[in-house]
Write an enzyme that holds these catalytic residues in place. Structure first.
Site, PDB file in Angstrom:
ATOM      1  N   GLU A  51     -14.098  46.870 -19.431  1.00 35.47           N
ATOM      2  CA  GLU A  51     -13.425  46.780 -18.124  1.00 35.47           C
ATOM      3  C   GLU A  51     -11.984  46.307 -18.264  1.00 35.47           C
ATOM      4  OE1 GLU A  51     -16.421  45.586 -18.783  1.00 35.47           O
ATOM      5  OE2 GLU A  51     -17.835  46.497 -17.375  1.00 35.47           O
ATOM      6  N   PHE A 113     -29.390  38.466 -10.387  1.00 31.23           N
ATOM      7  CA  PHE A 113     -28.969  39.067 -11.654  1.00 31.23           C
ATOM      8  C   PHE A 113     -27.563  39.665 -11.505  1.00 31.23           C
ATOM      9  CE2 PHE A 113     -28.815  42.806 -14.536  1.00 31.23           C
ATOM     10  CZ  PHE A 113     -28.748  42.090 -15.727  1.00 31.23           C
ATOM     11  N   GLN A 114     -26.685  39.277 -12.402  1.00 31.53           N
ATOM     12  CA  GLN A 114     -25.282  39.730 -12.421  1.00 31.53           C
ATOM     13  C   GLN A 114     -24.532  39.406 -11.119  1.00 31.53           C
ATOM     14  OE1 GLN A 114     -25.309  43.818 -13.956  1.00 31.53           O
ATOM     15  NE2 GLN A 114     -25.107  42.963 -16.013  1.00 31.53           N
ATOM     16  N   LYS A 163     -24.221  45.926  -2.701  1.00 34.77           N
ATOM     17  CA  LYS A 163     -24.924  47.176  -3.000  1.00 34.77           C
ATOM     18  C   LYS A 163     -25.520  47.832  -1.746  1.00 34.77           C
ATOM     19  CE  LYS A 163     -27.795  49.047  -6.691  1.00 34.77           C
ATOM     20  NZ  LYS A 163     -28.606  48.714  -7.868  1.00 34.77           N
ATOM     21  N   MET A 476       4.110  36.249 -33.884  1.00 38.52           N
ATOM     22  CA  MET A 476       4.912  35.373 -33.019  1.00 38.52           C
ATOM     23  C   MET A 476       4.466  33.917 -33.144  1.00 38.52           C
ATOM     24  SD  MET A 476       7.421  35.148 -31.127  1.00 38.52           S
ATOM     25  CE  MET A 476       8.036  36.487 -30.105  1.00 38.52           C
TER      26      MET A 476
HETATM   27  C1  LIG Z   1      -4.751  37.161 -24.982  1.00 34.82           C
HETATM   28  C2  LIG Z   1      -3.756  36.368 -25.734  1.00 34.82           C
HETATM   29  N1  LIG Z   1      -4.152  35.458 -26.648  1.00 34.82           N
HETATM   30  C3  LIG Z   1      -3.241  34.740 -27.344  1.00 34.82           C
HETATM   31  C4  LIG Z   1      -1.909  34.926 -27.152  1.00 34.82           C
HETATM   32  C5  LIG Z   1      -0.883  34.102 -27.925  1.00 34.82           C
HETATM   33  N2  LIG Z   1      -0.051  34.967 -28.769  1.00 34.82           N
HETATM   34  C6  LIG Z   1       1.160  35.404 -28.398  1.00 34.82           C
HETATM   35  S1  LIG Z   1       1.868  36.404 -29.502  1.00 34.82           S
HETATM   36  C7  LIG Z   1       0.574  36.242 -30.555  1.00 34.82           C
HETATM   37  C8  LIG Z   1       0.565  36.927 -31.887  1.00 34.82           C
HETATM   38  C9  LIG Z   1       0.573  38.406 -31.782  1.00 34.82           C
HETATM   39  O1  LIG Z   1       0.332  38.935 -33.059  1.00 34.82           O
HETATM   40  P1  LIG Z   1       0.384  40.481 -33.330  1.00 34.82           P
HETATM   41  O2  LIG Z   1      -0.388  41.212 -32.313  1.00 34.82           O
HETATM   42  O3  LIG Z   1      -0.010  40.734 -34.736  1.00 34.82           O
HETATM   43  O4  LIG Z   1       1.906  40.839 -33.093  1.00 34.82           O
HETATM   44  P2  LIG Z   1       3.234  40.304 -33.847  1.00 34.82           P
HETATM   45  O5  LIG Z   1       3.639  39.026 -33.183  1.00 34.82           O
HETATM   46  O6  LIG Z   1       2.874  40.097 -35.279  1.00 34.82           O
HETATM   47  O7  LIG Z   1       4.210  41.378 -33.634  1.00 34.82           O
HETATM   48  C10 LIG Z   1      -0.404  35.404 -30.012  1.00 34.82           C
HETATM   49  C11 LIG Z   1      -1.658  35.020 -30.703  1.00 34.82           C
HETATM   50  C12 LIG Z   1      -1.543  35.872 -26.161  1.00 34.82           C
HETATM   51  N3  LIG Z   1      -0.276  36.094 -25.849  1.00 34.82           N
HETATM   52  N4  LIG Z   1      -2.478  36.590 -25.519  1.00 34.82           N
END
Ligand SMILES: Cc1ncc(C[n+]2csc(CCOP(=O)(O)OP(=O)(O)O)c2C)c(N)n1
Length: 565
Positions: A51, A113-114, A163, A476
């Site tokens: 989803e 349920f759900q 429903k 990042m």
């Molecule tokens: C759902 C979610 N979980 C955690 C984060 C925190 N976060 C921001 S950037 C990042 C790393 C992203 O890594 P990648 O997809 O390999 O991309 P890169 O930064 O290496 O280009 C994380 C864990 C987020 N933004 N979204």
């Protein structure tokens, strides 16, 4: 003639011109799925693999077309799986109608349920939501949902349908909604405020326009260009405002905020007047608010009254749709040439170009950089490209370097920064704009968050081009660990699967690029391929994105390289 509530759901969506429902079936929404068989030549359902994939696809569709995206899920886990996308759409002002099935009304509140109180859960992240318990309410609720989602500041709306209401009979009459008491999507414009703003602008020596997505949402790109060109004022964009003005326009100074440009950040604290157009002073844009543009008078053009004076107090607020307010302001501003002021930006641009941009775009070191991949993509794609990104370093490189020449050609999760957004959003964008080349730029972390949507791409044969910039890190976060946590790389290294084999398993062609000599050929091969394609590029592992306004710093303290220890 009586029809069922389920038939009414589909007929209402058809009345609103819905092309696609992105969704996933389950017990509490089965009557609507059953009725779909009857209307499949008028409305197409796309079965995603999760989803979250459905809602991000609906977002991608909405962002590229400017129309309302529609998604559907069952009760309980189906509905809760939509929540991240709803929150993302809320903060990024994306018009969505989400329809969820709910347990039968006699069971409501019994922990059936759900059963989940999705109206309760989604309350803070929807523009409006409603639980339908009677079939007769369905046309009314859907009409109201479309009206609220698409007018004023757009946003997501959720309709939860019990429903028994899906089974129940009704006489179907559809009337589009165009008015709701106490909801004023198009505020009356205060002409005095417009004159006051024009006076301030005409008196300014160093005016500066900061523009955001409000212009795109208001379809006011032409009106904005006219304002910029007559006033001669340099302008800089927030990440979601990016396509509001051509990247190459001489008065487009670049991106604002944490990984924006050098000049655009520094001169925010040097200008004498800020004209903020359809932007909301997000903390990623302002840096330390206490030291943000205190010298400047603020003019704020904004449709959402809740944004006015929320973060930055406006000296003059023009509450209204920028499509209407910008031409009024353009009329009153004097034609000016601010070339000496613009030259200040250009001087700082030279420093950024020399210290950051050239080294990233045309690297001399061995490893491939994210910026050079994007440069090559820019060179090899035609003007009909739509870039979609996930979240992380690659997103910031993409925002900084992807060329954008057409409207709605850059789609990213801005306010929520939702990893996993990219792949399904790119799929949805391709469904909305099949004539365009949709290129996803994604990291190895984010791709794995919604990688199951390769199955959706396979089944629908959507020709999405996936550029995976693989640095084997949650890049990042690793960058922040390096800069602010003494290089302690806690839980950011990732052992990855063989992505090319994975793509192959989904019937998607792919190629891995390990070194520079093969890069251009790889991009060309991907673009020449008529179907979906995964191009994995091995990226230098520990590259960082600069410039950067470190957390807690002022925009004027933007840095071009790591601070020397
Ligand atoms: C759902 C979610 N979980 C955690 C984060 C925190 N976060 C921001 S950037 C990042 C790393 C992203 O890594 P990648 O997809 O390999 O991309 P890169 O930064 O290496 O280009 C994380 C864990 C987020 N933004 N979204």
């Amino acid at each position: 003639m009586k029809i069922t509530g389920s038939q009414a759901v589909l007929l209402s969506l058809i009345e609103e011109g819905t092309e696609f429902i992105f969704g996933y079936p389950g017990g509490a929404i089965m009557p609507v799925y059953d009725a779909m068989m009857q209307y499949q030549d008028q409305i197409k359902h796309i079965l995603t693999r999760h989803e979250q994939g459905a809602i991000h696809a609906a977002q991608g569709y909405a962002r590229v077309t400017g129309r309302v995206g529609v998604c559907m899920a069952t009760s309980g886990p189906g509905a809760t799986n939509l929540i991240t996308g709803i929150a993302d759409a809320m903060i990024d002002s994306t018009p969505l109608v989400c329809i969820t099935g709910q347990v039968g009304s006699p069971l409501l509140g019994t922990d059936a349920f759900q059963e989940t109180d999705v109206v309760g859960i989604s309350m803070p992240v929807t523009k409006w939501n409603y639980l339908v318990t009677k079939s007769e309410e369905i046309p009314w609720a859907i009409a109201k949902a479309f009206y609220i989602a698409s007018t004023g500041r757009p946003g997501p709306v959720l309709i939860d349908i019990a429903k028994d209401a899906q089974f129940g009979p009704l006489d179907f009459h559809y009337k589009k909604c165009s008015y709701i008491r106490s909801y004023v999507p198009k505020p009356t414009i205060n002409e005095e405020a417009v004159s006051e703003a024009a006076k301030l602008i005409n008196e300014s020596k160093k005016p500066y326009i900061l523009f955001g997505q409000g212009i795109v949402l208001g379809n006011a790109e032409e009106e904005f260009k006219a304002f910029v060109e007559k006033s001669g004022i340099p302008a800089a964009w927030t990440i979601l405002g990016v396509t509001a003005l051509d990247t190459n326009h001489p008065l487009n100074m670049g991106m604002l905020g944490m990984h924006g440009n050098y000049s655009t950040n520094i001169l925010t604290n040097d200008c004498d007047t800020i004209i903020a157009v359809g932007m909301r002073f997000d903390d990623r844009v302002t840096g330390d608010l206490k030291r943000y543009a205190n010298q400047a008078r603020i003019i704020h053009l904004e449709i959402d009254s809740a944004e006015i004076n929320k973060i930055k107090k406006a000296d003059v607020a023009i509450h209204g749709d920028v499509k209407d307010t910008l031409p009024m302001l353009t009329k009153l501003v004097e034609k000016r040439d601010h070339s000496a002021w613009v030259a200040k930006f250009r001087e700082l641009d030279k420093i950024e170009k020399e210290k950051v941009i050239d080294l990233e775009m045309y690297p001399t070191k061995e490893g491939i950089t994210m910026a050079e991949v994007i440069r090559i993509l820019n060179e090899k794609t035609k003007d009909n490209v739509v870039y979609v990104t996930d979240v992380g370093q690659h997103q910031m490189f993409a925002s900084r370097y992807c060329k954008r020449q057409s409207r709605r050609s850059f789609i990213t999760s801005g306010g929520l920064g939702t990893m996993g957004f990219g792949l399904p959003a790119a799929f949805g964008a391709k469904m909305g704009a099949p004539e365009k080349e949709v290129v996803l730029i994604v990291g190895d972390g984010g791709l794995q968050m919604t990688i199951q949507e390769l199955g959706t791409i396979m089944q629908s044969e959507a020709a999405v081009k996936i550029v995976l910039l693989n640095n084997k890190y949650l890049g990042m976060v690793r960058q922040w660990q390096q800069l602010f946590f003494d290089s302690r790389y806690s839980q950011t290294y990732m052992m990855n699967p063989d992505f090319i084999k994975l793509a192959e398993a989904f019937g998607i062609k792919g190629k891995k690029i390990l070194d520079r000599p093969n890069l251009v050929g790889g991009v060309e091969e991907m673009l020449a391929h008529s179907g979906a394609y995964l191009l994995e590029v091995s990226i230098e592992k520990e590259d960082n994105v600069f410039p950067m306004v470190p957390t807690g710093a002022s925009v004027a303290e933007v840095i071009l390289e790591p601070a020397k220890k």
